[in-house]
Design an enzyme around this catalytic site. Structure first.
Site, PDB file in Angstrom:
ATOM      1  N   ASP A   1       0.865  -1.186   0.000  1.00  0.00           N
ATOM      2  CA  ASP A   1       0.000   0.000   0.000  1.00  0.00           C
ATOM      3  C   ASP A   1       0.899   1.234   0.000  1.00  0.00           C
ATOM      4  OD1 ASP A   1      -1.793   2.160   0.945  1.00  0.00           O
ATOM      5  OD2 ASP A   1      -3.199   0.542   1.324  1.00  0.00           O
TER       6      ASP A   1
ATOM      7  N   GLN B   1     -14.338   2.577   1.859  1.00  0.00           N
ATOM      8  CA  GLN B   1     -13.711   2.130   0.612  1.00  0.00           C
ATOM      9  C   GLN B   1     -13.373   3.333  -0.268  1.00  0.00           C
ATOM     10  OE1 GLN B   1     -16.042  -0.647  -1.771  1.00  0.00           O
ATOM     11  NE2 GLN B   1     -14.260  -1.253  -2.980  1.00  0.00           N
TER      12      GLN B   1
ATOM     13  N   HIS C   1     -10.658  -5.662  -2.504  1.00  0.00           N
ATOM     14  CA  HIS C   1      -9.311  -5.915  -1.982  1.00  0.00           C
ATOM     15  C   HIS C   1      -9.359  -6.105  -0.480  1.00  0.00           C
ATOM     16  CE1 HIS C   1     -10.011  -1.572  -1.890  1.00  0.00           C
ATOM     17  NE2 HIS C   1      -9.282  -1.555  -0.781  1.00  0.00           N
ATOM     18  N   PHE C   2      -8.340  -6.772   0.019  1.00  0.00           N
ATOM     19  CA  PHE C   2      -8.160  -6.968   1.461  1.00  0.00           C
ATOM     20  C   PHE C   2      -6.880  -6.261   1.889  1.00  0.00           C
ATOM     21  CE2 PHE C   2     -11.252 -10.157   2.929  1.00  0.00           C
ATOM     22  CZ  PHE C   2     -11.828 -10.498   1.722  1.00  0.00           C
ATOM     23  N   HIS C   3      -6.953  -5.608   3.054  1.00  0.00           N
ATOM     24  CA  HIS C   3      -5.777  -4.982   3.663  1.00  0.00           C
ATOM     25  C   HIS C   3      -5.137  -5.959   4.643  1.00  0.00           C
ATOM     26  CE1 HIS C   3      -6.829  -0.665   2.740  1.00  0.00           C
ATOM     27  NE2 HIS C   3      -8.028  -1.225   2.597  1.00  0.00           N
TER      28      HIS C   3
HETATM   29  P1  5GP Z   1      -9.794   1.219   0.545  1.00  0.00           P
HETATM   30  O1  5GP Z   1      -9.856   2.599   1.122  1.00  0.00           O
HETATM   31  O2  5GP Z   1     -10.511   1.185  -0.785  1.00  0.00           O
HETATM   32  O3  5GP Z   1     -10.194   0.123   1.457  1.00  0.00           O
HETATM   33  O4  5GP Z   1      -8.277   0.929   0.273  1.00  0.00           O
HETATM   34  C1  5GP Z   1      -7.571   1.433  -0.804  1.00  0.00           C
HETATM   35  C2  5GP Z   1      -6.123   1.427  -0.403  1.00  0.00           C
HETATM   36  O5  5GP Z   1      -5.369   1.640  -1.575  1.00  0.00           O
HETATM   37  C3  5GP Z   1      -5.745   2.522   0.585  1.00  0.00           C
HETATM   38  O6  5GP Z   1      -5.184   1.947   1.749  1.00  0.00           O
HETATM   39  C4  5GP Z   1      -4.743   3.366  -0.170  1.00  0.00           C
HETATM   40  O7  5GP Z   1      -3.696   3.780   0.640  1.00  0.00           O
HETATM   41  C5  5GP Z   1      -4.264   2.442  -1.255  1.00  0.00           C
HETATM   42  N1  5GP Z   1      -3.892   3.112  -2.480  1.00  0.00           N
HETATM   43  C6  5GP Z   1      -4.486   4.182  -3.059  1.00  0.00           C
HETATM   44  N2  5GP Z   1      -3.872   4.489  -4.222  1.00  0.00           N
HETATM   45  C7  5GP Z   1      -2.880   3.576  -4.379  1.00  0.00           C
HETATM   46  C8  5GP Z   1      -1.907   3.379  -5.410  1.00  0.00           C
HETATM   47  O8  5GP Z   1      -1.817   4.094  -6.395  1.00  0.00           O
HETATM   48  N3  5GP Z   1      -1.045   2.322  -5.232  1.00  0.00           N
HETATM   49  C9  5GP Z   1      -1.108   1.508  -4.134  1.00  0.00           C
HETATM   50  N4  5GP Z   1      -0.216   0.506  -4.067  1.00  0.00           N
HETATM   51  N5  5GP Z   1      -2.006   1.683  -3.153  1.00  0.00           N
HETATM   52  C10 5GP Z   1      -2.886   2.697  -3.271  1.00  0.00           C
END
Ligand code: 5GP
Length: 144
Positions: free
Chosen positions: A37, A101, A107-109
């Site tokens: 991330d 989100q 996706h999973f963190h």
């Molecule tokens: P969400 O908020 O959808 O659960 O998680 C998306 C995750 O993607 C966030 O933790 C954010 O930091 C990460 N993220 C956003 N843009 C990018 C990117 O361009 N590359 C990577 N590797 N991670 C990203």
């Protein structure tokens, strides 16, 4: 974005899966991809996606696909545990903007947690450069 929006083929993770955007890769098969991330909430925060899906969130995914992705989550989380030696590991998954989100490809963190080190805020903070993520990724890869 609501829970029922159509999949956007130009979301960031779709571009990463197609190789149109760079990522610091940890693990890849024909079906799944794990990568760092770039806005990590802790040292070693990484993400796991399914490559062959247009699932925006958990509700769009097949049970078989979920089994594949969660199997990869377990494998990569074990490598995070072995490589980063955290005190705990948080696994998180968000569905819809109100739930947190921000990227609309399922996706999973995997977020290692270290005693005495508060996690960064989800969706806040600056990006970490690939050069800084690479040694962390190397430690995780070595434990795969
Ligand atoms: P969400 O908020 O959808 O659960 O998680 C998306 C995750 O993607 C966030 O933790 C954010 O930091 C990460 N993220 C956003 N843009 C990018 C990117 O361009 N590359 C990577 N590797 N991670 C990203």
């Amino acid at each position: 974005m609501s829970l029922n929006e159509p999949y956007d083929r130009d979301n960031i993770f779709a571009k990463i899966i197609r190789g149109e955007m760079a990522c610091v890769k940890l693990y890849e098969t024909d079906d799944v991809l794990a990568f760092m991330d770039v806005f990590p909430q802790s040292k070693g925060h990484c993400l796991v996606v399914h490559k062959n899906t247009e699932a925006t969130n958990l509700f769009d995914m097949t049970t078989a696909g979920l089994a594949e992705i969660i199997g990869a989550v377990q494998k990569v989380a074990a490598a995070v545990k072995g490589g980063m030696k955290p005190d705990g590991v948080r696994i998180a998954q968000f569905n819809g903007a109100p739930a947190g989100q921000t990227v609309y490809h399922l996706h999973f963190h995997i977020i290692p947690v270290y005693d005495g080190e508060p996690l960064g805020q989800h969706g806040a903070g600056g990006p970490t450069a690939a050069e800084a993520l690479e040694p962390i990724a190397a430690a995780i890869r070595a434990a795969l």
